[in-house]
Motif scaffolding. Structure first.
Motif, PDB file in Angstrom:
ATOM      1  N   UNK A   1       0.800  -1.132  -0.122  1.00 21.35           N
ATOM      2  CA  UNK A   1       0.127  -0.011   0.006  1.00 21.35           C
ATOM      3  C   UNK A   1       0.900   1.212   0.157  1.00 21.35           C
ATOM      4  N   UNK A   2       1.854   1.117   0.844  1.00 19.55           N
ATOM      5  CA  UNK A   2       2.777   2.382   0.983  1.00 19.55           C
ATOM      6  C   UNK A   2       3.393   2.744  -0.561  1.00 19.55           C
ATOM      7  N   UNK A   3       3.777   1.588  -1.131  1.00 21.55           N
ATOM      8  CA  UNK A   3       4.404   2.028  -2.559  1.00 21.55           C
ATOM      9  C   UNK A   3       3.580   2.497  -3.674  1.00 21.55           C
ATOM     10  N   UNK A   4       2.238   1.986  -3.571  1.00 22.50           N
ATOM     11  CA  UNK A   4       1.331   2.330  -4.704  1.00 22.50           C
ATOM     12  C   UNK A   4       0.847   3.695  -4.278  1.00 22.50           C
ATOM     13  N   UNK A   5       0.538   4.018  -2.942  1.00 18.50           N
ATOM     14  CA  UNK A   5       0.180   5.363  -2.728  1.00 18.50           C
ATOM     15  C   UNK A   5       1.106   6.521  -3.192  1.00 18.50           C
ATOM     16  N   UNK A   6       2.602   6.205  -2.750  1.00 21.89           N
ATOM     17  CA  UNK A   6       3.533   7.024  -3.055  1.00 21.89           C
ATOM     18  C   UNK A   6       3.502   7.075  -4.685  1.00 21.89           C
ATOM     19  N   UNK A   7       3.467   6.053  -5.499  1.00 24.51           N
ATOM     20  CA  UNK A   7       3.182   5.956  -6.985  1.00 24.51           C
ATOM     21  C   UNK A   7       2.124   6.839  -7.535  1.00 24.51           C
ATOM     22  N   UNK A   8       1.083   6.789  -6.833  1.00 24.60           N
ATOM     23  CA  UNK A   8      -0.037   7.664  -7.142  1.00 24.60           C
ATOM     24  C   UNK A   8      -0.004   9.071  -7.015  1.00 24.60           C
ATOM     25  N   UNK A   9       0.719   9.494  -6.028  1.00 24.43           N
ATOM     26  CA  UNK A   9       0.947  10.707  -5.639  1.00 24.43           C
ATOM     27  C   UNK A   9       1.992  11.276  -6.563  1.00 24.43           C
ATOM     28  N   UNK A  10       2.984  10.534  -6.951  1.00 20.80           N
ATOM     29  CA  UNK A  10       3.802  10.857  -8.072  1.00 20.80           C
ATOM     30  C   UNK A  10       3.169  11.308  -9.167  1.00 20.80           C
ATOM     31  N   UNK A  11       2.144  10.522  -9.651  1.00 15.85           N
ATOM     32  CA  UNK A  11       1.315  10.922 -10.961  1.00 15.85           C
ATOM     33  C   UNK A  11       0.459  11.662 -10.571  1.00 15.85           C
ATOM     34  N   UNK A  12       0.362  12.521  -9.546  1.00 14.48           N
ATOM     35  CA  UNK A  12      -0.350  13.645  -9.515  1.00 14.48           C
ATOM     36  C   UNK A  12      -1.871  13.432  -8.874  1.00 14.48           C
ATOM     37  N   UNK A  13      -2.010  12.418  -8.134  1.00 11.09           N
ATOM     38  CA  UNK A  13      -3.213  12.211  -7.467  1.00 11.09           C
ATOM     39  C   UNK A  13      -3.222  12.844  -6.081  1.00 11.09           C
ATOM     40  N   UNK A  14      -4.233  13.813  -5.957  1.00 16.14           N
ATOM     41  CA  UNK A  14      -4.560  14.510  -4.689  1.00 16.14           C
ATOM     42  C   UNK A  14      -5.791  13.923  -4.036  1.00 16.14           C
ATOM     43  N   UNK A  15      -6.483  13.007  -4.780  1.00 19.15           N
ATOM     44  CA  UNK A  15      -7.942  12.401  -4.366  1.00 19.15           C
ATOM     45  C   UNK A  15      -7.660  10.873  -4.415  1.00 19.15           C
ATOM     46  N   UNK A  16      -8.112  10.210  -3.647  1.00 21.46           N
ATOM     47  CA  UNK A  16      -7.863   8.759  -3.742  1.00 21.46           C
ATOM     48  C   UNK A  16      -8.944   7.944  -3.097  1.00 21.46           C
ATOM     49  N   UNK A  17      -9.545   7.035  -4.016  1.00 22.14           N
ATOM     50  CA  UNK A  17     -10.695   6.323  -3.262  1.00 22.14           C
ATOM     51  C   UNK A  17     -10.072   4.911  -2.989  1.00 22.14           C
ATOM     52  N   UNK A  18     -10.055   4.391  -1.927  1.00 25.85           N
ATOM     53  CA  UNK A  18      -9.516   3.022  -1.436  1.00 25.85           C
ATOM     54  C   UNK A  18     -10.525   1.868  -1.497  1.00 25.85           C
TER      55      UNK A  18
ATOM     56  N   UNK B   1       2.174  16.289   2.332  1.00 24.32           N
ATOM     57  CA  UNK B   1       1.199  16.721   1.708  1.00 24.32           C
ATOM     58  C   UNK B   1       0.219  15.582   1.393  1.00 24.32           C
ATOM     59  N   UNK B   2      -0.674  15.561   2.124  1.00 21.82           N
ATOM     60  CA  UNK B   2      -1.606  14.270   2.167  1.00 21.82           C
ATOM     61  C   UNK B   2      -2.715  14.432   1.329  1.00 21.82           C
ATOM     62  N   UNK B   3      -2.976  13.278   0.623  1.00 23.20           N
ATOM     63  CA  UNK B   3      -4.133  13.356  -0.390  1.00 23.20           C
ATOM     64  C   UNK B   3      -5.276  13.184   0.343  1.00 23.20           C
ATOM     65  N   UNK B   4      -6.465  13.566  -0.436  1.00 24.84           N
ATOM     66  CA  UNK B   4      -7.897  13.629   0.146  1.00 24.84           C
ATOM     67  C   UNK B   4      -8.441  12.092  -0.155  1.00 24.84           C
ATOM     68  N   UNK B   5      -8.722  11.392   0.935  1.00 23.22           N
ATOM     69  CA  UNK B   5      -9.137  10.000   0.861  1.00 23.22           C
ATOM     70  C   UNK B   5     -10.461   9.737   1.214  1.00 23.22           C
ATOM     71  N   UNK B   6     -11.174   8.661   0.463  1.00 26.92           N
ATOM     72  CA  UNK B   6     -12.336   8.160   0.761  1.00 26.92           C
ATOM     73  C   UNK B   6     -11.978   6.491   0.713  1.00 26.92           C
ATOM     74  N   UNK B   7     -12.819   5.790   1.451  1.00 34.52           N
ATOM     75  CA  UNK B   7     -12.860   4.456   1.576  1.00 34.52           C
ATOM     76  C   UNK B   7     -14.272   3.774   1.415  1.00 34.52           C
ATOM     77  N   UNK B   8     -14.246   2.529   0.596  1.00 36.62           N
ATOM     78  CA  UNK B   8     -15.282   1.676   0.577  1.00 36.62           C
ATOM     79  C   UNK B   8     -15.326   0.714   1.779  1.00 36.62           C
ATOM     80  N   UNK B   9     -16.313   0.874   2.562  1.00 37.11           N
ATOM     81  CA  UNK B   9     -16.322   0.036   3.884  1.00 37.11           C
ATOM     82  C   UNK B   9     -16.850  -1.474   3.556  1.00 37.11           C
ATOM     83  N   UNK B  10     -17.502  -1.651   2.650  1.00 34.13           N
ATOM     84  CA  UNK B  10     -18.273  -3.100   2.356  1.00 34.13           C
ATOM     85  C   UNK B  10     -19.112  -3.064   1.206  1.00 34.13           C
ATOM     86  N   UNK B  11     -19.315  -4.011   0.569  1.00 39.77           N
ATOM     87  CA  UNK B  11     -20.233  -4.119  -0.477  1.00 39.77           C
ATOM     88  C   UNK B  11     -20.948  -5.459  -0.427  1.00 39.77           C
TER      89      UNK B  11
END
Length: 365
Positions: free
Chosen positions: A124-141, A169-179
């Protein structure tokens, strides 16, 4: 280790992006004892996974389990390993790629889609950093666990939160709790069962096997047990099955403590002994085939059912790359992305003007 990770390179006038990160449980890098040991250590060291006091659990884990279990687990992984790697990782990566295509077709081509493993790689740490490097400031997990549990979904939230603690510089986050009761997910399950029955006929019993957790978790307020039963009920209703033909069971028990019951393998053995000729087993708690479905259910439980007098055993594969499932995942993602999808990409002139103003105020890039 520095408290804060280095910030990715940034240039003023760059449009912010929105991303979706799919997260599944995890896998070793190879079906070997050497690869299993660090994976199991990370997994079984999580206090949400094993709720035993550290002083008691640490000697058991490091002195016994990590010296005996890796070799046995490696043989099981080897029996299901794919040419491309671990089934769970292979299917999760394919799901991420398909999701990107489906979202593009749905009119959202600028979304950044990636995947991670809670334990193992890609982290998760690697992919979050990679997404931020690609300019993601909003991430749905999106934890790919249909039913919420503290030992699965909550560990993803824990790890994402830990990563935030290392970001300036933290991104804005949202989570899916369940489905667990999402109509698209239920219909995808029902369609997979119907398709199997169209080709193979119907069984005497449909067994819906979910991954087990200690009974104590239910007593302490974890909703997992209830959500599994709701999924099972909704699936049986979608298939038009009477209650006596559809059973909910729990697999993968570990240790001597009582876990959620009824246990899958003993239930299958009892059905065989009672004269039930054919059972079909589906695992609605997994959206991608993995060790627990391909080895434990499709191999071990099959053998147990047949040895106890059963005549025919069918394993219905997980949703994997099924169209109905990716379509449901797309709609689920769009619903949780919500108003983020309304944030349009600025035109090039606006971006250039923003960069020019920043440079005038003293920005260096």
């Amino acid at each position: 280790m520095a408290r804060y990770w280095p910030e990715p390179a940034y240039q003023h006038g760059t449009a912010a992006r929105t991303g979706v990160l799919l997260v599944n449980l995890g896998t070793p890098e190879a079906p070997t004892a050497a690869a299993l040991r660090p994976y199991l250590k990370q997994f079984l060291s999580d206090p949400r996974v094993v709720e035993i006091p550290r002083l008691v659990w640490w000697p058991i884990l490091n002195g016994i389990i990590l010296n005996t279990r890796p070799a046995a687990s490696a043989k099981k992984y080897a029996s299901v390993w794919m040419n491309e790697g671990s089934p769970l990782k292979v299917h999760t990566e394919r799901q991420a790629k398909l999701l990107a295509g489906y979202l593009t077709k749905a009119g959202h081509p600028d979304l950044d889609i990636d995947f991670a493993m809670r334990y193992g790689s890609p982290s998760i740490a690697d992919r979050l950093q990679a997404m931020r490097a690609r300019g993601c400031s909003r991430i749905l997990v999106v934890p790919l666990y249909p039913q919420y549990s503290a030992s699965t979904t909550a560990t993803v939230v824990d790890e994402v939160s830990r990563c935030l603690g290392h970001m300036r510089n933290q991104p804005e986050l949202r989570f899916v709790r369940n489905f667990h009761d999402d109509p698209g997910y239920i219909e995808a399950l029902a369609r997979s069962v119907r398709d199997h029955w169209m080709k193979n006929g119907e069984p005497d019993r449909l067994v819906m096997s979910f991954h087990g957790v200690p009974r104590r978790s239910l007593d302490l307020g974890d909703p997992y047990h209830c959500e599994c039963h709701k999924t099972g009920r909704l699936l049986a209703e979608a298939l038009g099955l009477p209650r006596e033909r559809a059973l909910v069971t729990f697999q993968s028990r570990f240790g001597k403590a009582e876990w959620l019951k009824p246990y899958t393998q003993p239930t299958l053995e009892a059905l065989a002994a009672q004269g039930v000729g054919r059972v079909d087993v589906i695992c609605p708690g997994f959206v991608a085939d993995c060790l627990e479905t391909l080895e434990e259910i499709a191999m071990e439980c099959r053998e147990a059912f047949l040895e106890h007098g059963g005549k025919e055993f069918h394993y219905i594969p997980c949703l994997n790359e099924n169209h109905e499932w990716i379509d449901a995942l797309t709609r689920l993602s769009v619903a949780h992305l919500g108003n983020w999808l309304e944030i349009g990409r600025p035109d090039e002139a606006s971006l250039a003007a923003a960069r020019s103003r920043a440079m005038e105020k003293g920005a260096t890039r």
